[in-house]
Design a protein around this motif. Structure first.
Motif, PDB file in Angstrom:
ATOM      1  N   TYR A  30       5.112 -35.439 -39.991  1.00 37.46           N
ATOM      2  CA  TYR A  30       4.709 -36.821 -39.774  1.00 37.46           C
ATOM      3  C   TYR A  30       5.873 -37.698 -39.324  1.00 37.46           C
ATOM      4  N   HIS A  31       7.039 -37.128 -39.171  1.00 40.32           N
ATOM      5  CA  HIS A  31       8.230 -37.813 -38.650  1.00 40.32           C
ATOM      6  C   HIS A  31       8.566 -39.074 -39.440  1.00 40.32           C
ATOM      7  N   LEU A  32       8.420 -38.972 -40.743  1.00 43.44           N
ATOM      8  CA  LEU A  32       8.848 -40.050 -41.624  1.00 43.44           C
ATOM      9  C   LEU A  32      10.217 -39.681 -42.173  1.00 43.44           C
ATOM     10  N   ASP A  93       0.148 -43.440 -40.096  1.00 51.50           N
ATOM     11  CA  ASP A  93      -0.809 -44.185 -39.278  1.00 51.50           C
ATOM     12  C   ASP A  93      -0.668 -45.688 -39.478  1.00 51.50           C
ATOM     13  N   ARG A  94      -0.373 -46.086 -40.697  1.00 53.27           N
ATOM     14  CA  ARG A  94      -0.192 -47.509 -40.963  1.00 53.27           C
ATOM     15  C   ARG A  94       1.064 -48.028 -40.267  1.00 53.27           C
ATOM     16  N   LEU A  95       2.098 -47.216 -40.221  1.00 53.79           N
ATOM     17  CA  LEU A  95       3.345 -47.651 -39.586  1.00 53.79           C
ATOM     18  C   LEU A  95       3.257 -47.637 -38.069  1.00 53.79           C
ATOM     19  N   SER A  96       2.547 -46.691 -37.522  1.00 51.06           N
ATOM     20  CA  SER A  96       2.457 -46.585 -36.059  1.00 51.06           C
ATOM     21  C   SER A  96       1.020 -46.767 -35.618  1.00 51.06           C
ATOM     22  N   ASP A  97       0.435 -47.905 -35.960  1.00 49.96           N
ATOM     23  CA  ASP A  97      -0.926 -48.213 -35.567  1.00 49.96           C
ATOM     24  C   ASP A  97      -0.948 -48.424 -34.060  1.00 49.96           C
ATOM     25  N   LYS A  99      -3.240 -49.422 -32.092  1.00 49.12           N
ATOM     26  CA  LYS A  99      -3.914 -50.604 -31.576  1.00 49.12           C
ATOM     27  C   LYS A  99      -2.960 -51.786 -31.492  1.00 49.12           C
ATOM     28  N   ASN A 100      -2.019 -51.875 -32.406  1.00 49.68           N
ATOM     29  CA  ASN A 100      -1.121 -53.017 -32.434  1.00 49.68           C
ATOM     30  C   ASN A 100       0.271 -52.682 -31.925  1.00 49.68           C
ATOM     31  N   GLU A 101       0.527 -51.432 -31.666  1.00 50.17           N
ATOM     32  CA  GLU A 101       1.864 -51.036 -31.259  1.00 50.17           C
ATOM     33  C   GLU A 101       2.199 -51.610 -29.896  1.00 50.17           C
ATOM     34  N   GLY A 102       3.291 -52.283 -29.800  1.00 54.43           N
ATOM     35  CA  GLY A 102       3.764 -52.811 -28.534  1.00 54.43           C
ATOM     36  C   GLY A 102       3.095 -54.092 -28.104  1.00 54.43           C
ATOM     37  N   LEU A 103       2.155 -54.590 -28.866  1.00 56.54           N
ATOM     38  CA  LEU A 103       1.460 -55.801 -28.460  1.00 56.54           C
ATOM     39  C   LEU A 103       2.404 -56.987 -28.458  1.00 56.54           C
ATOM     40  N   ASN A 104       3.185 -57.121 -29.513  1.00 54.83           N
ATOM     41  CA  ASN A 104       4.136 -58.230 -29.562  1.00 54.83           C
ATOM     42  C   ASN A 104       5.225 -58.063 -28.506  1.00 54.83           C
ATOM     43  N   GLU A 105       5.650 -56.817 -28.279  1.00 52.18           N
ATOM     44  CA  GLU A 105       6.663 -56.585 -27.248  1.00 52.18           C
ATOM     45  C   GLU A 105       6.108 -56.902 -25.865  1.00 52.18           C
ATOM     46  N   ALA A 106       4.836 -56.580 -25.632  1.00 53.13           N
ATOM     47  CA  ALA A 106       4.220 -56.885 -24.337  1.00 53.13           C
ATOM     48  C   ALA A 106       4.096 -58.389 -24.139  1.00 53.13           C
ATOM     49  N   LYS A 107       3.736 -59.105 -25.211  1.00 53.43           N
ATOM     50  CA  LYS A 107       3.653 -60.559 -25.109  1.00 53.43           C
ATOM     51  C   LYS A 107       5.024 -61.150 -24.807  1.00 53.43           C
ATOM     52  N   LEU A 108       6.050 -60.634 -25.475  1.00 56.33           N
ATOM     53  CA  LEU A 108       7.403 -61.137 -25.265  1.00 56.33           C
ATOM     54  C   LEU A 108       7.866 -60.863 -23.841  1.00 56.33           C
ATOM     55  N   ALA A 109       7.610 -59.661 -23.340  1.00 51.27           N
ATOM     56  CA  ALA A 109       8.009 -59.319 -21.976  1.00 51.27           C
ATOM     57  C   ALA A 109       7.259 -60.175 -20.958  1.00 51.27           C
TER      58      ALA A 109
END
Length: 178
Positions: A30-32, A93-97, A99-109
């Motif tokens: 699980y790469h934790l 799964d909770r850490l790397s969701d 659906k939300n992954e990269g959303l804030n980074e995309a908004k910032l970019a």
């Protein structure tokens, strides 16, 4: 990752240790960031069975404790490892969701690369002032010839009586006058 295997009131044979080590190695998929995994196998004569307890320390997260009791040590290990994998999978799964992954980074970019004021102005309808064209009254025959030559679907004009008229091409190939 630190691994410790302990037996209380039970001796851990090489086969049991190998089975435990192989089972614990499956937790790394699980790469934790697993700091340590402690496995404690204990025998209880009063309750007639064995208990296996896994304590998994994940960096930056809470400690996961899995306790499983069974008559057979191998079965208890397998069930406890399945429960540990389920807990780690949920944490992963909770850490790397996705659906939300990269959303804030995309908004910032997007906000850094686009001038929002210019983008809103570009999206608004642009009204271009034009000088009015004075229409002189025309014959229907003149407009019919223009419509045939231009390939337009309709033509708006003033007729001789000063009424605004529309000459249009119908779907059957003929022309209509409104």
């Amino acid at each position: 990752m630190n691994i410790s295997l302990v037996g209380r009131h039970i001796e851990l044979s090489d086969a049991i240790k190998d089975h435990l080590m192989h089972s614990i190695d499956t937790l790394t998929k699980y790469h934790l960031d697993l700091i340590s995994v402690n496995a404690v196998a204990s025998a209880n004569e009063r309750k007639k069975g064995v208990t296996i307890e896994f304590t998994i320390n994940v960096a930056g997260k809470n400690t996961i404790v899995i306790t499983q009791r069974d008559d057979d040590l191998y079965a208890a290990i397998d069930i406890a490892i399945d429960r540990a994998q389920k807990a780690l999978r949920r944490l992963h799964d909770r850490l790397s969701d996705h659906k939300n992954e990269g959303l804030n980074e995309a908004k910032l970019a997007a906000s850094n690369s686009i001038d929002l004021h210019a983008a809103t102005e570009a999206m608004e309808d642009e009204i271009v002032p034009a000088e009015p064209i004075l229409f002189k009254p025309q014959e229907v025959a003149e407009i019919l010839e223009k419509l045939k030559e231009s390939g337009k679907v309709f033509e708006v004009f003033y007729d001789i009586d000063g009424k605004m008229r529309v000459l249009y091409k119908r779907s059957d190939g003929r022309f209509g006058l409104y």
